[in-house]
Enzyme design. Sequence first.
Site, PDB file in Angstrom:
ATOM      1  N   LYS A 155       3.052   0.694  15.873  1.00 25.90           N
ATOM      2  CA  LYS A 155       4.235   0.592  15.149  1.00 25.90           C
ATOM      3  C   LYS A 155       4.164   1.896  14.235  1.00 25.90           C
ATOM      4  CE  LYS A 155       6.166  -2.325  11.589  1.00 25.90           C
ATOM      5  NZ  LYS A 155       6.160  -3.307  10.667  1.00 25.90           N
ATOM      6  N   GLN A 156       3.168   2.325  14.018  1.00 22.68           N
ATOM      7  CA  GLN A 156       3.035   3.654  13.212  1.00 22.68           C
ATOM      8  C   GLN A 156       1.549   4.027  13.191  1.00 22.68           C
ATOM      9  OE1 GLN A 156       2.725  -0.242  10.501  1.00 22.68           O
ATOM     10  NE2 GLN A 156       2.705   1.424   8.813  1.00 22.68           N
ATOM     11  N   TRP A 173       0.839  -1.088  -0.020  1.00 20.08           N
ATOM     12  CA  TRP A 173       0.100  -0.064   0.122  1.00 20.08           C
ATOM     13  C   TRP A 173       0.785   1.396   0.017  1.00 20.08           C
ATOM     14  CZ3 TRP A 173      -1.873   2.941   4.590  1.00 20.08           C
ATOM     15  CH2 TRP A 173      -0.759   2.648   5.684  1.00 20.08           C
ATOM     16  N   ASP A 174       2.245   1.071   0.258  1.00 26.31           N
ATOM     17  CA  ASP A 174       3.038   2.257   0.387  1.00 26.31           C
ATOM     18  C   ASP A 174       2.924   2.954  -0.918  1.00 26.31           C
ATOM     19  OD1 ASP A 174       3.915  -0.071   1.873  1.00 26.31           O
ATOM     20  OD2 ASP A 174       6.057   0.563   1.795  1.00 26.31           O
ATOM     21  N   GLU A 188       0.846  -2.390  12.641  1.00 24.48           N
ATOM     22  CA  GLU A 188       1.051  -3.918  12.348  1.00 24.48           C
ATOM     23  C   GLU A 188       1.526  -4.350  13.873  1.00 24.48           C
ATOM     24  OE1 GLU A 188       3.942  -4.894   9.633  1.00 24.48           O
ATOM     25  OE2 GLU A 188       2.537  -4.370   7.887  1.00 24.48           O
TER      26      GLU A 188
HETATM   27  C1  BGC Z   1       4.823  -1.336   7.561  1.00 22.39           C
HETATM   28  C2  BGC Z   1       4.023  -1.671   6.304  1.00 22.39           C
HETATM   29  C3  BGC Z   1       4.519  -1.253   4.880  1.00 22.39           C
HETATM   30  C4  BGC Z   1       5.699  -2.381   4.896  1.00 22.39           C
HETATM   31  C5  BGC Z   1       6.615  -1.943   3.577  1.00 22.39           C
HETATM   32  C6  BGC Z   1       6.355  -2.349   7.367  1.00 22.39           C
HETATM   33  O1  BGC Z   1       7.028  -2.206   8.112  1.00 22.39           O
HETATM   34  O2  BGC Z   1       4.537  -1.715   8.698  1.00 22.39           O
HETATM   35  O3  BGC Z   1       3.070  -0.423   6.461  1.00 22.39           O
HETATM   36  O4  BGC Z   1       3.826  -1.561   4.005  1.00 22.39           O
HETATM   37  O5  BGC Z   1       6.727  -2.182   6.043  1.00 22.39           O
HETATM   38  O6  BGC Z   1       7.129  -0.751   3.761  1.00 22.39           O
END
Ligand code: BGC
Length: 755
Positions: free
Chosen positions: A590-591, A353-354, A480
Amino acid sequence: MNRIIERKITFDEKANGVCETLFHNANGYIGVRNCLEEGAPDTWDTMRGTYINGFYDVIPMKQAEALCGLVEEKETMLNIVDIQTIMLNVDGVPFDMEKGTVLKNTRILDMDAGTTTRVTRLRMTDGKETEITVKRMASFGQLNLFLMEYSVCACNYSGDIEITSCHIADVRNYTNPNDPRLAAESLKNLSVQETLEDKEQSFITCKTQNSGLSVCTAVAHELSQEAESELVKSGEGSYEYVLSKTLEQGEVFTVTKYCIFADSIRNTGVLRTARNDLDTVVNNGKDYYYEAQKRYLETFWNHSEVVICGDDAVHLAMSYNLYQLLQSSGKDGRCNVAAKGLSGEGYEGHYFWDTEMFILPFFTLTNPQVAKALLSYRYDILPAARENAKILGHKKGALFPWRTINGKECSGYFPSGTAQYHINGDIAYAVISYYLTTGDLDFIRKKGFEILLETSRVWMDLGNYCKKGFVLNDVTGPDEYTCMVNNNYYTNCSAKYGLHWTTKIYRILKENGGVEEINARLSVGDDELQTMEKAADAMFLPYDETLGINPQDDSFLEKPIWDLAGTPKEHFPLLLHYHPLTLYRYQVCKQADTILAYFLFEKEQSRDVMQRSYEYYEKITTHDSSLSTCVFSIVASRLGMQKKGIDYLGDSTKLDLENTHENTKDGIHTANMGGCYMAVVNGFAGLRVTQEGLSLHPFLPEKWESYSFRICFHDRLLKILVEKEQVTLVLVDGEQISINVYGQNVLLTKEQKRQ
Ligand code: BGC
């Protein structure tokens, strides 16, 4: 403004891998890490990689328990070939940085020329000083061309040099079994099918084991002066081009290496294409491509530069980030943007999804053609996404894979992979933004609406009504560290938005023609759209009365809060030190998750709720993901917390250049780079594109003198300049247009600037 990054490099084990990443050369099609030509010492950190966007093999991913529908194989980006190895001997002594004394060692990235240059001067063991200068370019004009110009100067002696330039198809992928963000198994999945040498040019065709793809790489050399030369077949899949020459003191000798790639995804006869293209590029000569590169970049910067006056470091970092987005993004509709671009093997070259949430916004606003190509790739993988939806038990619709190269789901751990249904909402969001920014109804008619409809169909099948409203259960949101939950706030907002827009776009198509064909092709009609509208209206969005915030999901606030202050520094990122289930049982993020929803779907909440939630989530977010600080920056700016906006942007801009996450060696963090752009454009300048049009609400960070950027909006090119006392809008190209600035509509015409 300066767009040249120069690094003086003191070599150590760690710096080497980071440097290979930071100075890699790519153009959205090929990517070559900037490794030492002569090879790194065995003990140093190195990943000698060359990649083609979208070129992969399929490998087994055995699940310990073969539960129904789990993914048992994955696509992985392959290291294609080693074309960067060039070794040098001076009077029989190897040019080796470990053995000699390094007198100078720099790397330069010139973002106007589109080249990198290495200059290394070495006092060799016998006292001779030799300087090599290596210029590299991945051509934007001829996407399958990689060029190296390797020059040797005999600084303080006259002597015999021997240069060995290699073309090696016997390569493996990098591996690190201790890091879940890298492949655990070392692959050698390409086997040599055919080799050919002709006029001292070498051609090696390889094929993958399982995906049925093949690739031909071709190499030719050009010399600045006459020299003795010989092409030697050094192995089943390798060639060495050996040159000998006597150099006088101060003399410089240059060998130019033309490398061509032809893969079977884009070409029918890979060897034939490689031969033709190699002939063409050698005939045109390097200067032709250097010039074309400059012109390409002039246009690129002309549409997309962000100029920051008053903070040179942030200005340069921003330019670096935008340049990397250009280097990373597929432009031919057949591929996308890997999480690490084409700079390394972290996340195995997978698309997440980035792209839609972090990278595409930059292209949609500055280079809509690239945005369209990236969305077309998603359209093309709809059949695989429909298959994926079926595996997940959905009767209708398409569920995009959480991570993929060619459309198949490649996440081995579904709680933080496949369960991230929000990817459907993210792709739909990107389609809508593209439409709102460009007005390209033709794309919507042919591809966009189908994406909206199919993703919405999955929301309808996933969700159900209960007394709370329309609910979405057992999904994972962006964060996550919290998996498999009911009613993730972000996911529900995203689904609501997608469902609403599916019906809105359907109405727009009805008004503008073409809906009959769509009805027939997609078996859709008013009834189905009405059920979508109803579900969107009834979508449940969690809210906690006591705290006055949006909980991340139904059960989030019932969990204990993780003791971040008491967690040892070396335990970050938490994912490398704690079992996932431990993390899931705490309030720890985490984010950005709910905070990202506030950026994208701000109309869903009052400012007060957003403010309180911001303060709440800020305390429990680790930013272990690189996709986080940029979002905190944007939302801080929008909520009027300018200092925080600036500080978080600072964290984001230096993430790769200063290797703050300590994994830049595995590749750049492309999403964060797009996030930096949004932090300035959507955060500081408050840019929004909605159905009502384009609006701005800029502020100038205290330490900055000014900043400006250019965007494309509905076929216009606009420049926005923010200074202390004023905001200036310039219509650089196109018809007059009305823009909303600080709540006031201003008409922008060619003749007048608006302040
Ligand atoms: C993040 C995801 C991201 C992926 C790739 C993961 O560490 O939590 O949101 O899509 O990295 O960048």
